[in-house]
Design a protein around this motif. Sequence first.
Motif, PDB file in Angstrom:
ATOM      1  N   GLY A   1      34.001  37.290  39.827  1.00 14.94           N
ATOM      2  CA  GLY A   1      34.475  38.194  41.136  1.00 14.94           C
ATOM      3  C   GLY A   1      35.482  38.672  41.193  1.00 14.94           C
ATOM      4  O   GLY A   1      36.050  38.977  42.301  1.00 14.94           O
TER       5      GLY A   1
ATOM      6  N   GLU B   1      38.553  33.109  43.568  1.00 10.93           N
ATOM      7  CA  GLU B   1      37.731  34.024  42.869  1.00 10.93           C
ATOM      8  C   GLU B   1      38.193  34.369  41.542  1.00 10.93           C
ATOM      9  O   GLU B   1      38.379  34.989  41.144  1.00 10.93           O
ATOM     10  CB  GLU B   1      38.007  35.235  44.435  1.00 10.93           C
ATOM     11  CG  GLU B   1      37.106  35.251  45.311  1.00 10.93           C
ATOM     12  CD  GLU B   1      37.005  36.661  45.995  1.00 10.93           C
ATOM     13  OE1 GLU B   1      36.157  37.486  45.323  1.00 10.93           O
ATOM     14  OE2 GLU B   1      38.088  37.175  46.246  1.00 10.93           O
TER      15      GLU B   1
ATOM     16  N   GLN C   1      40.375  33.677  47.553  1.00  7.85           N
ATOM     17  CA  GLN C   1      41.296  34.396  47.067  1.00  7.85           C
ATOM     18  C   GLN C   1      41.368  33.822  45.638  1.00  7.85           C
ATOM     19  O   GLN C   1      41.343  34.505  44.142  1.00  7.85           O
ATOM     20  CB  GLN C   1      42.126  35.651  47.147  1.00  7.85           C
ATOM     21  CG  GLN C   1      42.226  36.997  45.929  1.00  7.85           C
ATOM     22  CD  GLN C   1      42.495  38.160  46.234  1.00  7.85           C
ATOM     23  OE1 GLN C   1      43.385  37.959  47.284  1.00  7.85           O
ATOM     24  NE2 GLN C   1      42.083  39.518  46.752  1.00  7.85           N
TER      25      GLN C   1
END
Length: 250
Positions: A196, A190, A187
């Motif tokens: 994302g 991301e 993450q």
Amino acid sequence: MRKAIALEFHKIHRRSVWMIVAAMILVQILWSIRGVGRMDAHELSQGWMFFLYQFPLLNSIMMPVIAAVVASRLCDNEHKGQTLKLLNTVMPAGRLFTAKFLCGALYMLAAVLLQLVVIVAVAYAVGFMGTPPFDKLFYYLLFTTAVNLTILLLQQVLSLLFVNQMVPLTVGLIGGLAGLFIMFFPQNLERLFLWGYYGVLMFVGMDWDRVTRITDFYYTPVDWAGFISLAVMFCVIYIIGRALFVRKEM
């Protein structure tokens, strides 16, 4: 500003933008309906979470393409007719930039609202257990719209700066292809990619048991830090993109 927005809608009323958006959303709807036709009792008990998990995945692939098409349709009229300089004599370039964005934003918002209507309608038709999670549906509306509008803004900047609309359309296609793969990144990575954020702002997780082949969905905490990062990204793109357009040689 109302007249400027009305003018944008008038310029594209014969360009079938609504049909393009509706067709893309229809593909999403048909894809999602395939997954609910044979649900057992356990799956029906998690139906709301299933949709709130599946639609962000579909959005990461298709919404960047929709945003690219909408932005291109809004901007290529001026390039083809070479009317940017003419328009600049009747309204400031900054107002034109904002009017185009607000016009496109209404299309993107309508797409998310249509998704929500379909989610609720299919849920009742199939028989999802429990009452609709209105707070979660609101989060879905808020987060999906926020990501959509940020991507739309980026696509509009590209569509206004490049006469050849294949450049922004290619960016949209690549963003759509990359959107899903980015979800498999950690993450922290991301967050570095605009496309994302459909994954960053997801609030439903999934566990799949290889032995029993049973899938369980569960709610996760809302990533408000990610939402703030997206808001900052939106402001940066807006300020820089608007400044570049205002200074652009018409």
